[in-house]
Design a protein around this motif. Structure first.
Motif, short mmCIF file in Angstrom:
data_model
loop_
_atom_site.label_atom_id
_atom_site.label_comp_id
_atom_site.label_asym_id
_atom_site.label_seq_id
_atom_site.Cartn_x
_atom_site.Cartn_y
_atom_site.Cartn_z
N ILE A 67 1.02 -0.69 0.29
CA ILE A 67 0.08 0.06 0.45
C ILE A 67 0.97 1.18 0.07
N PHE A 68 2.15 1.45 0.74
CA PHE A 68 2.90 2.03 1.10
C PHE A 68 3.82 2.28 -0.50
N HIS A 85 1.97 2.75 -2.94
CA HIS A 85 1.33 3.39 -4.27
C HIS A 85 1.03 5.07 -3.46
N HIS A 116 -1.19 8.05 -3.54
CA HIS A 116 -2.55 8.22 -2.97
C HIS A 116 -3.10 9.37 -3.42
N ALA A 133 1.86 10.57 -1.07
CA ALA A 133 3.09 9.78 -1.20
C ALA A 133 4.18 10.09 1.07
N LEU A 170 -5.34 4.88 -5.84
CA LEU A 170 -4.07 4.64 -5.43
C LEU A 170 -3.72 4.55 -6.77
N ASP A 214 -6.84 0.27 2.38
CA ASP A 214 -7.13 1.76 2.92
C ASP A 214 -5.85 2.47 2.49
N TYR A 215 -5.60 3.45 2.71
CA TYR A 215 -4.22 3.56 3.18
C TYR A 215 -4.36 5.17 4.61
#
Length: 386
Positions: A169-170, A172, A174, A186, A208, A256-257
Motif C-alpha cells: 500500500i505504501f 502507491h 494517494h 506519498a 491509489l 485503505d491508505y
C-alpha cells in the motif's frame, strides 16, 4: 476470467513508423519485459487505421496505439523480447536521420507473422497459446490535467513512496481528484510528500496510483493532457490513465491508505527560511560525511539557532562541528534534531524556489520543508545517540 483470442485468422498488412513501434515496445516492456514478467508477450492488433501494441498482467494493461496504414484486420501474440531485439538488429549502422524516416511492415496471415524492416523480411515467432487477460472496457475519463504539470508533481511526490513489496500500500500515491485540483500524497512511513496541481473534473474521488509503474510510464505520455477515470466491475475498481497514444488500465488495490494528512499540520510551528542552494550543499556534504564517519542509519544533526542553521554529519563517537548557514528564523531557543541526511537531501531537491522554509516545533517531532509552490515534504526525526 474471460480470455482474449490469441490469433484471429484474418489477413492483415500494417505499415508503421520504426521509431513509433520501438517506443511502443519500450512502454509495454514495463509489463512484458524482465525475468519476472507474468506474460512475456505483446499483442499486435491491426485495424481501423491503427496498430495497437498491448502488454498486460493480472493487475494492469499498457496499450500504445500507433498511426499506421492498415489493410484488413488481425491480431497476434508475439514474444516481447524477440521483437524488441529484432528491430534494432535489422537496422544496425543506420543513421538516426534515416531511422526517423524508416517504416516497418508487419504481415499477419492466419497464425503467422512476418516483419519487414531495413530490406529484410523476417519471420516472427507467434505464440498461439499465449493469451492476454481481458481487461474490462473503460468508461470515459472524468478528470483532465496538464501532462507536464502532472508528470512533474508526480515525480516529486513519488520520491517519498515506499519500495517494500511486503507493504504494497505504501508503494502507491494517494491521489485526490476534485472538480478543480489533483492532490498527490506519498509516504514510506519515515517521510511524506504532498503536492497539488490544477485540473478539471466532474466528480470528487480518491484513488491509489502505483508509484513505480506510473513513474516509469509517464515519459511515454505523449499527449498535452493526462486524463484520469475510474469504473467498477464486480467487486473491482479499475483506473484508466490516457495521454496521447498511451492508455494504462490499473486494477485498484484493495485496502485503505493510512491516515497521515494530519502530519502536515505542525501546530504552533517555528520557522527558519534559508537559501536553497546553501541548504542543499550543506545537506549533500553532511550526507557524504555521515556515510564515511558513521555506521548505516546514523542521523545527522539539524541545529537551528537565532538566524542560523547547521547540518552536522553523524559520527561514530564524538560529535562533529559544521559551518552555519544564515537564515531568517522565528525561534528563540536552540533546536537540535536527528535527521536522515539522505531524506533531507531528497526533500530539498524536490522543493522548488530560491529559498526553503523549515517548519518545526519541538525536538523529536517531524519537520516540514516548503518552497514557493504547493509541494510539502515532511521528515520524521531520529533519536540522537547519547
Amino acid at each position: 476470467m474471460s480470455i482474449a483470442t490469441a490469433v484471429v485468422a484474418v489477413d492483415s498488412t500494417v505499415k508503421a513508423g520504426y521509431r513509433d513501434l520501438l517506443a511502443a515496445l519500450k512502454a509495454t516492456g514495463l509489463l512484458a519485459g524482465g525475468a519476472r514478467s507474468m506474460l512475456p508477450h505483446v499483442e499486435l492488433a491491426a485495424g481501423d487505421g491503427a496498430l495497437t501494441v498491448t502488454a498486460a498482467d493480472a493487475g494492469a494493461a499498457v496499450t500504445v496505439s500507433l498511426p499506421a496504414t492498415v489493410t484488413g484486420s488481425g491480431r497476434v501474440m508475439v514474444p516481447w523480447a524477440e521483437l524488441s531485439k529484432i528491430l534494432p538488429a535489422a537496422v544496425k549502422g543506420t543513421s538516426k536521420r534515416q531511422l526517423d524516416q524508416l517504416s516497418v511492415d508487419i504481415d499477419i496471415t492466419g497464425d503467422t507473422a512476418t516483419l519487414g524492416v531495413g530490406g529484410y523480411s523476417l519471420p516472427i515467432t507467434v505464440a498461439p497459446d499465449a493469451t492476454l487477460p481481458t481487461i474490462p472496457q473503460a468508461t470515459p475519463g472524468t478528470h483532465v490535467a496538464d501532462r507536464d504539470q502532472f508528470a512533474a508533481m508526480f515525480t516529486r511526490v513519488v520520491a517519498a513512496a515506499g519500495t517494500d513489496q511486503l507493504l504494497p500500500i505504501f508503494t502507491h500515491v494517494h491521489t485526490t481528484l476534485t472538480d478543480t485540483q489533483v492532490t498527490m500524497l506519498a509516504t514510506d512511513r519515515y517521510r511524506l510528500s504532498r503536492g497539488t496541481i490544477d485540473a478539471h473534473g466532474t466528480s470528487n474521488q480518491t484513488i491509489l496510483l502505483p508509484g513505480p509503474l506510473l513513474a516509469k510510464l509517464l515519459p511515454f505520455c505523449d499527449g498535452t493532457q493526462i486524463i484520469l477515470g475510474t469504473d467498477g466491475h464486480d467487486t473491482n475498481q479499475w483506473i484508466t490513465l490516457t495521454s496521447g497514444t498511451l492508455t494504462v488500465r490499473i486494477l485498484h488495490p484493495h485496502g485503505d491508505y493510512p491516515r497521515v494528512t494530519h502530519l502536515f499540520n505542525l501546530t504552533n510551528a517555528s520557522t527558519a527560511t534559508l537559501d536553497r542552494t546553501a541548504f542543499r550543499d550543506a545537506a549533500d556534504r553532511a550526507h557524504a560525511l555521515t556515510t564515511v564517519l558513521a555506521e548505516r542509519n546514523t542521523p545527522a544533526r539539524l541545529i537551528i539557532n537565532t538566524n542560523q542553521v547547521t547540518i552536522a554529519p553523524g559520527t561514530r563517537d564524538r560529535t562533529a562541528d559544521a559551518p552555519t548557514i544564515t537564515a531568517d528564523t522565528h525561534h528563540t531557543d536552540t533546536f537540535t534534531g536527528g535527521i536522515n541526511p539522505a531524506y533531507l537531501l531528497d526533500g530539498i531537491n524536490h522543493t522548488h524556489g530560491d529559498t526553503i522554509t523549515i517548519e518545526f516545533n519541538i525536538p523529536g517531532k517531524p519537520i516540514k520543508l516548503t518552497g514557493t509552490d504547493t509541494f510539502e515534504h515532511v521528515i520524521m526525526l531520529m533519536r540522537l545517540p547519547d
